[in-house]
Scaffold this motif. Sequence first.
Motif, PDB file in Angstrom:
ATOM      1  N   GLU A 131      25.319  -5.766  49.018  1.00  0.00           N
ATOM      2  CA  GLU A 131      26.759  -5.736  49.263  1.00  0.00           C
ATOM      3  C   GLU A 131      26.997  -6.616  50.480  1.00  0.00           C
ATOM      4  OE1 GLU A 131      29.249  -2.310  51.292  1.00  0.00           O
ATOM      5  OE2 GLU A 131      28.824  -1.812  49.187  1.00  0.00           O
ATOM      6  N   GLU A 132      27.814  -7.638  50.345  1.00  0.00           N
ATOM      7  CA  GLU A 132      27.975  -8.625  51.403  1.00  0.00           C
ATOM      8  C   GLU A 132      28.268  -7.948  52.747  1.00  0.00           C
ATOM      9  OE1 GLU A 132      27.584 -12.252  52.961  1.00  0.00           O
ATOM     10  OE2 GLU A 132      27.346 -11.817  50.821  1.00  0.00           O
ATOM     11  N   GLY A 133      27.448  -8.283  53.734  1.00  0.00           N
ATOM     12  CA  GLY A 133      27.623  -7.723  55.067  1.00  0.00           C
ATOM     13  C   GLY A 133      26.810  -6.464  55.321  1.00  0.00           C
ATOM     14  N   HIS A 134      26.233  -5.867  54.277  1.00  0.00           N
ATOM     15  CA  HIS A 134      25.426  -4.655  54.472  1.00  0.00           C
ATOM     16  C   HIS A 134      23.954  -5.038  54.629  1.00  0.00           C
ATOM     17  CE1 HIS A 134      23.585  -0.692  52.863  1.00  0.00           C
ATOM     18  NE2 HIS A 134      23.749  -0.626  54.171  1.00  0.00           N
ATOM     19  N   GLU A 135      23.415  -4.757  55.807  1.00  0.00           N
ATOM     20  CA  GLU A 135      21.998  -4.963  56.072  1.00  0.00           C
ATOM     21  C   GLU A 135      21.320  -3.605  56.191  1.00  0.00           C
ATOM     22  OE1 GLU A 135      21.081  -8.484  58.863  1.00  0.00           O
ATOM     23  OE2 GLU A 135      23.014  -7.741  59.547  1.00  0.00           O
TER      24      GLU A 135
ATOM     25  N   TYR B 284      13.226   6.720  55.565  1.00  0.00           N
ATOM     26  CA  TYR B 284      14.080   6.443  56.718  1.00  0.00           C
ATOM     27  C   TYR B 284      14.672   5.060  56.502  1.00  0.00           C
ATOM     28  CZ  TYR B 284      11.946  10.400  59.166  1.00  0.00           C
ATOM     29  OH  TYR B 284      11.525  11.656  59.531  1.00  0.00           O
ATOM     30  N   ILE B 285      15.976   4.942  56.686  1.00  0.00           N
ATOM     31  CA  ILE B 285      16.658   3.681  56.406  1.00  0.00           C
ATOM     32  C   ILE B 285      17.519   3.298  57.607  1.00  0.00           C
ATOM     33  CG2 ILE B 285      18.183   2.402  54.864  1.00  0.00           C
ATOM     34  CD1 ILE B 285      16.893   5.740  53.664  1.00  0.00           C
ATOM     35  N   ARG B 286      17.248   2.140  58.190  1.00  0.00           N
ATOM     36  CA  ARG B 286      18.085   1.603  59.268  1.00  0.00           C
ATOM     37  C   ARG B 286      19.161   0.738  58.613  1.00  0.00           C
ATOM     38  NH1 ARG B 286      18.097  -2.841  63.052  1.00  0.00           N
ATOM     39  NH2 ARG B 286      16.490  -3.863  61.795  1.00  0.00           N
ATOM     40  N   SER B 287      20.419   1.095  58.818  1.00  0.00           N
ATOM     41  CA  SER B 287      21.518   0.443  58.101  1.00  0.00           C
ATOM     42  C   SER B 287      22.709   0.217  59.029  1.00  0.00           C
ATOM     43  CB  SER B 287      21.959   1.319  56.918  1.00  0.00           C
ATOM     44  OG  SER B 287      23.227   0.924  56.411  1.00  0.00           O
ATOM     45  N   ASN B 288      23.472  -0.852  58.749  1.00  0.00           N
ATOM     46  CA  ASN B 288      24.691  -1.127  59.518  1.00  0.00           C
ATOM     47  C   ASN B 288      25.948  -0.717  58.763  1.00  0.00           C
ATOM     48  OD1 ASN B 288      24.896  -3.104  57.552  1.00  0.00           O
ATOM     49  ND2 ASN B 288      25.264  -4.796  58.976  1.00  0.00           N
ATOM     50  N   GLN B 289      25.821   0.169  57.786  1.00  0.00           N
ATOM     51  CA  GLN B 289      26.985   0.525  56.975  1.00  0.00           C
ATOM     52  C   GLN B 289      28.062   1.260  57.787  1.00  0.00           C
ATOM     53  OE1 GLN B 289      25.668   2.978  53.715  1.00  0.00           O
ATOM     54  NE2 GLN B 289      25.280   4.779  54.994  1.00  0.00           N
ATOM     55  N   ASP B 290      27.684   1.885  58.903  1.00  0.00           N
ATOM     56  CA  ASP B 290      28.657   2.598  59.736  1.00  0.00           C
ATOM     57  C   ASP B 290      28.976   1.881  61.040  1.00  0.00           C
ATOM     58  OD1 ASP B 290      28.981   4.648  57.939  1.00  0.00           O
ATOM     59  OD2 ASP B 290      27.523   5.977  58.893  1.00  0.00           O
ATOM     60  N   GLY B 291      28.347   0.715  61.301  1.00  0.00           N
ATOM     61  CA  GLY B 291      28.617   0.001  62.543  1.00  0.00           C
ATOM     62  C   GLY B 291      27.601  -1.097  62.764  1.00  0.00           C
TER      63      GLY B 291
ATOM     64  N   ALA C  48      22.623   2.362  62.394  1.00  0.00           N
ATOM     65  CA  ALA C  48      22.348   3.792  62.465  1.00  0.00           C
ATOM     66  C   ALA C  48      21.097   4.057  61.628  1.00  0.00           C
ATOM     67  CB  ALA C  48      23.532   4.605  61.946  1.00  0.00           C
ATOM     68  N   LEU C  49      20.543   5.270  61.742  1.00  0.00           N
ATOM     69  CA  LEU C  49      19.333   5.629  60.989  1.00  0.00           C
ATOM     70  C   LEU C  49      19.650   6.789  60.052  1.00  0.00           C
ATOM     71  CD1 LEU C  49      16.313   4.828  60.770  1.00  0.00           C
ATOM     72  CD2 LEU C  49      15.824   6.766  62.294  1.00  0.00           C
TER      73      LEU C  49
ATOM     74  N   PRO D  73      23.265   8.465  64.702  1.00  0.00           N
ATOM     75  CA  PRO D  73      24.546   7.787  64.468  1.00  0.00           C
ATOM     76  C   PRO D  73      24.649   6.456  65.187  1.00  0.00           C
ATOM     77  CG  PRO D  73      24.820   9.613  66.005  1.00  0.00           C
ATOM     78  CD  PRO D  73      23.412   9.693  65.492  1.00  0.00           C
ATOM     79  N   HIS D  74      25.582   5.651  64.722  1.00  0.00           N
ATOM     80  CA  HIS D  74      25.871   4.362  65.348  1.00  0.00           C
ATOM     81  C   HIS D  74      26.403   4.576  66.754  1.00  0.00           C
ATOM     82  CE1 HIS D  74      28.759   1.053  66.303  1.00  0.00           C
ATOM     83  NE2 HIS D  74      27.739   0.311  65.917  1.00  0.00           N
TER      84      HIS D  74
END
Length: 673
Positions: free
Chosen positions: A260-264, A275-282, A286-287, A305-306
Amino acid sequence: MTQAPIARRAPGDDPYAWLESRDAPEVLAHLEAENAYLEAELAPEAALREQLFEEIRARIRETDLSLPVPRGDYLYYQRTQAGDEYGRNYRCRRPANGDLTPDPATEELLFDGNAIADGGFLSVGRFTISPDQTRLAYSLDQVGDETYRLYVKELATGLVTELPFEECDGSLTWANDSRTLFFGERDESHRPHKLYRYHLGDAEPQLVFHETDGRFFLGCYRSSSERKLLLLSHSKTTSEAWVLDADRPDEAFVCLAPREEGHEYFPDHGVDGWYIRSNQDGINFALYQAAEESPTRSHWQLLVPHDPAVMLEDASLGAQALVLSLRTAGLPVLEVRPYGQASYRVDLPDEVYSLDAMDVLEFDSPVMRLRYEALNRPAEIRELDLVSGTQRVLKQVPVEGPFDADAYESRRLWATATDGTRIPISLVGRRDLPQSAPLYLYGYGAYGHSLDPWFSHARLSLLDRGVRFAIAHVRGGGELGEAWYRSGKLEHKQNTFDDFIACTEHLLEQGLTTPQQVVVSGGSAGGLLIGAVLNQRPELYAGAIAEVPFVDVLNTMLKPDLPLTVTEYDEWGDPNEPEVRARIASYAPYENVKAQAYPAILAVAGYHDTRVQYWEAAKWVARLRERRTDQAPLLLLKTEFGAGHGGMSGRYQALRDVALEYAFVFRVLGLTG
């Protein structure tokens, strides 16, 4: 007086484009002439270069043993021998008592880079032992163009087999059966675009995944638990991960979250699932956690949390604890979360430093290793007890001869940019220096890369001659989180240059140096920084070093057939769009060389460099010779014909390159040896 080579001006919009004709006799003759001119101009420094080489070499423990890494029944380590360009890799039986001292009686030589290099270039891409420890897989680049050959060594017999595959990216990942390897292939633009599965002994590999989007790079790695294999396709703004059970390598990879464009996001597998490190919330990440049997995105549960003030850079998983790699106030911080116990942050002794969690020990280890260093403190490998938090230094990189870390002062300063943003500066110098002294200022500022302070044996040759060393942590890097990176890329790229200039001016205003005493340096995208700053404020500097400099950025970004160009659109923009082209053209170093005075310049290129082509530096120097109004300061180009983006591969070869650069610095600053 030696005459500087004058490049022929050809008709057309780019009169030096003819230098892009690789291997053409006229091009080779010009580059050779530039090398000869450099040697002639620096002939008075020949003795100083040799003195510097021997001086730096004398500080390095040439015969040394790396800290052994325990794995299964063995200890793995590397020995370096005086006079050898490369180390030798060994293993021995692992003592039952936990001792890390190698046992000569059971020692086995695994790999000798000296024998393989035979005096030439050598870069080891991957060096990985099979899970059952019977085989070694490794990849070699012997040219410098980052194209690798793949090899497998049977450790019981010593038999080495070269795998018959071309255009490999150097990656090698074992499945748990110790006979299945996954490796990557590059396309015409040198982008890893295909992942293959290969069973040892088979005639052909099987294609597993083909990434057709030119912005995305493919990679494959083992999870921390070593129970899963992960395939990651990642652009500079978006990622997509697929997972496979490492015990069943012939099955298909399963996608965790469609791109999804912009989701790393970056998954790993631990003792109790995913465990997933994601920028979906900021943007600072966040983890999340997910159960073993349900790793897809709809099942992710927030764990950390972010935080808009703290960047979550990584998460290290072990059987005993979760370790978070954070970045706050421009510095790396490790937060340890032992399972079932209170979390804590790792204590450190210095004001500015570099700190890395080293994922080299076994998953169930009760300790982990940290690499710690500062501008005045050599690198230390520390052992951290994950539950108690106690640390002990296992090994410190030695400095041979007289050395006292306390004789050097390391500190953090803050400059203010034109828009009011505060820019951190890391600074080191001898405590006995006068207020004003010569200064070597380094910068990078791209790709979100954090330029943490590091120790250098070679740098002592600057510091002990009264030169301060500083790092400008400009926007475009990652030192202050994702927002810091984003505010120095694309339409905000000018901030990178403004920040570097602001750092220079702050150091001048503090009375720490003068414009006649400042030499600046940067490499690759940092070379673009140096080129842009010299065009915009040349009067601030006495000299500059640009290593493999990305100075022909506009022309390169207009050529999608060149390696890596399409993937760089997310960093610089696509100049096929008129407004982007105008923006890049406004700062591109090559296009903006003016009829003005410039400081002394040394540019270094690698002929086999696939990331920044050799001709970028060559064209830039040619245009500087044509347009600059002052002919007195040095303007030198060195092309390393046996090197790529990282320079010469041997350790003594690299020291001679440093000695050359420092001799240039001392010449510019009027310092004697």
